[in-house]
Design an enzyme around this catalytic site. Sequence first.
Site, PDB file in Angstrom:
ATOM      1  N   CYS A  61      -2.552  -3.382   8.423  1.00 45.96           N
ATOM      2  CA  CYS A  61      -2.167  -2.095   9.006  1.00 45.96           C
ATOM      3  C   CYS A  61      -1.695  -2.309  10.442  1.00 45.96           C
ATOM      4  O   CYS A  61      -0.751  -1.653  10.890  1.00 45.96           O
ATOM      5  CB  CYS A  61      -3.342  -1.131   8.978  1.00 45.96           C
ATOM      6  SG  CYS A  61      -4.257  -1.152   7.424  1.00 45.96           S
ATOM      7  N   CYS A  89       0.820  -1.217   0.000  1.00 43.62           N
ATOM      8  CA  CYS A  89       0.000   0.000   0.000  1.00 43.62           C
ATOM      9  C   CYS A  89       0.852   1.264   0.000  1.00 43.62           C
ATOM     10  O   CYS A  89       0.338   2.355  -0.222  1.00 43.62           O
ATOM     11  CB  CYS A  89      -0.945   0.014   1.202  1.00 43.62           C
ATOM     12  SG  CYS A  89      -0.065   0.082   2.776  1.00 43.62           S
TER      13      CYS A  89
HETATM   14 FE1  FES Z   1      -1.504   0.631   4.246  1.00 46.02          FE
HETATM   15 FE2  FES Z   1      -3.356   0.564   6.080  1.00 46.02          FE
HETATM   16  S1  FES Z   1      -3.646   0.570   3.940  1.00 46.02           S
HETATM   17  S2  FES Z   1      -1.223   0.449   6.370  1.00 46.02           S
END
Ligand code: FES
Length: 143
Positions: free
Chosen positions: A105, A36
């Site tokens: 996360c 991400c």
């Molecule tokens: Fe990357 Fe939450 S979407 S840490």
Amino acid sequence: MKSPYNEKVMDHFMNPRNVGEIENPDGVGKVGNPACGDIMEMFIKIEDDVIVDAKFKTFGCGAAIATSSMATELIKGKSVEEAIELTNEKVTTALGGLPKVKRHCSVLAEQALQSALHDYYEKKGIPSPIKLKTEEEMHEDEE
Ligand code: FES
């Protein structure tokens, strides 16, 4: 649209505790999630084996901010040995749960802390009992 996050998560996201940096920290950890692109940095101050202060900077999603906020709250006042035991599950439970797709996360928060503690041992010249996870292992924890 109804938020997928509970009130506690929203509170730690909107009013994160312990945001910032510590000058001359005893340990610093920085981890990123290549999937991400989010990055988390954690700073700890330790006196007589007790974590007297913890701060973080998170460039990431709401769940990453909420989990780093909660992780710093949970370790303050704890011994280094107790802090090592803090897992992403414990942080998530303390927050009252996270949507499943946001589990990774919380792994980021756990690993930022482990990395800061590892740095603390290295700075002191003591063999670190912490084995930092590889990216693959972090992904396995997300499932
Ligand atoms: Fe990357 Fe939450 S979407 S840490």
